[in-house]
Design a protein around this motif. Sequence first.
Motif, PDB file in Angstrom:
ATOM      1  N   THR A  79       0.812  -1.215   0.000  1.00 30.41           N
ATOM      2  CA  THR A  79       0.000   0.000   0.000  1.00 30.41           C
ATOM      3  C   THR A  79       0.844   1.263   0.000  1.00 30.41           C
ATOM      4  O   THR A  79       0.527   2.238  -0.691  1.00 30.41           O
ATOM      5  N   ARG A  80       1.937   1.268   0.752  1.00 29.52           N
ATOM      6  CA  ARG A  80       2.779   2.462   0.850  1.00 29.52           C
ATOM      7  C   ARG A  80       3.410   2.811  -0.493  1.00 29.52           C
ATOM      8  O   ARG A  80       3.770   3.979  -0.731  1.00 29.52           O
ATOM      9  N   ALA A 110      -0.129   4.622   7.101  1.00 32.81           N
ATOM     10  CA  ALA A 110      -1.073   4.736   8.219  1.00 32.81           C
ATOM     11  C   ALA A 110      -2.198   3.720   8.091  1.00 32.81           C
ATOM     12  O   ALA A 110      -2.653   3.144   9.091  1.00 32.81           O
ATOM     13  N   MET A 111      -2.661   3.488   6.875  1.00 34.05           N
ATOM     14  CA  MET A 111      -3.716   2.488   6.667  1.00 34.05           C
ATOM     15  C   MET A 111      -3.223   1.094   7.031  1.00 34.05           C
ATOM     16  O   MET A 111      -3.939   0.313   7.653  1.00 34.05           O
ATOM     17  N   GLN A 112      -1.985   0.785   6.635  1.00 35.18           N
ATOM     18  CA  GLN A 112      -1.438  -0.528   6.943  1.00 35.18           C
ATOM     19  C   GLN A 112      -1.220  -0.698   8.436  1.00 35.18           C
ATOM     20  O   GLN A 112      -1.463  -1.776   9.006  1.00 35.18           O
ATOM     21  N   ALA A 113      -0.798   0.379   9.111  1.00 38.54           N
ATOM     22  CA  ALA A 113      -0.492   0.295  10.533  1.00 38.54           C
ATOM     23  C   ALA A 113      -1.744   0.258  11.403  1.00 38.54           C
ATOM     24  O   ALA A 113      -1.678  -0.161  12.565  1.00 38.54           O
ATOM     25  N   PRO A 132      -7.513   5.217  13.169  1.00 40.21           N
ATOM     26  CA  PRO A 132      -6.160   5.725  13.432  1.00 40.21           C
ATOM     27  C   PRO A 132      -5.518   6.351  12.194  1.00 40.21           C
ATOM     28  O   PRO A 132      -4.781   7.345  12.300  1.00 40.21           O
ATOM     29  N   ALA A 133      -5.781   5.785  11.021  1.00 42.40           N
ATOM     30  CA  ALA A 133      -5.243   6.352   9.784  1.00 42.40           C
ATOM     31  C   ALA A 133      -5.911   7.685   9.473  1.00 42.40           C
ATOM     32  O   ALA A 133      -5.257   8.626   8.993  1.00 42.40           O
TER      33      ALA A 133
END
Length: 313
Positions: free
Chosen positions: A57-58, A120-123, A208-209
């Motif tokens: 994703t990043r 942020a989406m992945q985390a 969170p993202a």
Amino acid sequence: MRAFVFPGQGAQAIGMGKALAEAYPAAAAVFAEVDEALGESLSGLIWDGDAETLQLTRNAQPALMATSLAALRALESEGIGVTAAAYVAGHSLGEYSALCAAGAIGLSDAARLLRLRGEAMQAAVPVGEGAMAALLGLDLDAAIAVAEEAQAQGGVCQAANDNDPAQVVVSGTRKAVERAVTIAKGRGAKRALLLPVSAPFHSTLMQPAADAMAQALAGVEIRDPQVPLVANVVAGPVQDGAAIRDLLVRQVTGSVRWRESVAWLAEAGVTETWEIGAGKALSGMIRRTAPGIAVRNIGTPDEARAAAASLNA
């Protein structure tokens, strides 16, 4: 009347945009600026890397934006600017491409925002704990009913992408989404299948993202776009930079209302869409939603030249 539309994640492919960069110096400059903004050779990954790394994703998010903007610069080199469109729209991350194309966000800012957005989406959710699934053959109301039944038994399951009249994607915790696949098959879905994604995008699990993007977007200049953006969250036009900032935050957890956005474009009098960048997924969704809208793809030098010829004929 014409709209320019910009693809989202899933359209990425090794080699995308390379021919554009070789044919048009302005397109090559897009990739060079994105590389500089990120402090690494993203273009090297896009053109000569491996598909698995690009799919992260990043990487996929800024890579797809760069390819879309390179395609737009090719069009500009052929004498066609964004004001040849009455509206712009983008699917999820494609909204950043649309806004960059329309002059609302700078290219370097867009690259850095999308790198952060992807990370942020992945985390937000540990790998393996979230999932997404495509429900084919069910409309939005039926898909929402499936998601609600799956969620009632525990976990999170929400309609994330309303892509066209017979394709809705649900997102949430893995067990709830797997439950939704089983329920959908029993409700007459033609197909229901888990998607190869690494996080449950466009669900409340992405809060969170969304918080991270709110902080990042607060420090970025967002100008009024040169042409209105038909935004994912509201499925209608917006041309105010401050409002767009808020919508980009809401988009992270909100549904991508693509079917409604296309229907709005049709009702507004749009008769032609140009899909700018990699892939042809949006064109298929548009055909199924509004068969009266003609579609054109701009992802190669030949396609850019043909588009210019069509306007000059």
